[in-house]
Design an enzyme around this catalytic site. Sequence first.
Site, PDB file in Angstrom:
ATOM      1  N   SER A 138       4.720  -1.210  -0.101  1.00 42.63           N
ATOM      2  CA  SER A 138       3.715  -2.165   0.366  1.00 42.63           C
ATOM      3  C   SER A 138       4.133  -3.550  -0.096  1.00 42.63           C
ATOM      4  CB  SER A 138       2.342  -1.820  -0.238  1.00 42.63           C
ATOM      5  OG  SER A 138       1.415  -2.865  -0.038  1.00 42.63           O
ATOM      6  N   TYR A 151      -3.273   1.325  -6.947  1.00 46.90           N
ATOM      7  CA  TYR A 151      -2.545   1.363  -5.667  1.00 46.90           C
ATOM      8  C   TYR A 151      -1.333   0.443  -5.741  1.00 46.90           C
ATOM      9  CZ  TYR A 151      -1.366   0.627  -0.772  1.00 46.90           C
ATOM     10  OH  TYR A 151      -0.673   0.540   0.421  1.00 46.90           O
TER      11      TYR A 151
END
Length: 251
Positions: A138, A151
Amino acid sequence: MNITGNTILITGGGSGIGRALAEALHARGNTVVIAGRRQAPLDEVTAANPGMHSVTLDIQDEAGITAFAETLVARFPKLNAVLNNAGIMKPENVPAGDNLAVAEETIATNLLGPIRLTTALLPHLLKQPRATVLTVSSGLAFVPLAATPTYSATKAAIHSWSMGLRQQLKDTAVEVIEIAPPYVQTELLGPHQATDPDAMPLADFIDEVMTILETQADATEVIVERCKPLRFAEADGTFAQVFAGLNARHF
């Protein structure tokens, strides 16, 4: 990566980025096997894409992953690629002290899951004439979002793990490619994200990813233009500004 003629497993293939990549790769002549925890979403995808296959997989189930890999290889002996896409993203309030369950679930899904699955499949992949391990990190691997600290941490770890695995496999026929999405219109954070104008349209993201894969055969990282400010913030000397701007909007 050769973009056609593969047999590829895609985890988290029932929705979002996983489904969109599965459909794009299926359309390019690959044998695509999508995996997810629930059969119903998988059935919806395969019904819309004749010839695509599906298998159920609980990516958090350590013991189940080994059995899954054995069954998968027996069913698809030409398997030569795995795209570790399954993931969850949930906000955490660490000062409130109620974050540990979310943190542990996130680590099991986003980090341990890809490591366990890749490790289970690697002996088979190493026997193939050519093979690919794809990971999905990400932009938040490089500039973290404070509202989702675990995350962001798992995605930073996936980036680091991908680099280490690539180095260990450099003298083999297995390549390692990392895809780092920006904020994309999916339902990862909930239905509102799918229509958030601040997010990159999913179709645009997939088109750019596939163009990179098709035109840059030796690419080790797939970074779309929208993600470059995050990916290169540290190198560009803009990390503090990018971090502040990102977290001013979302936390």
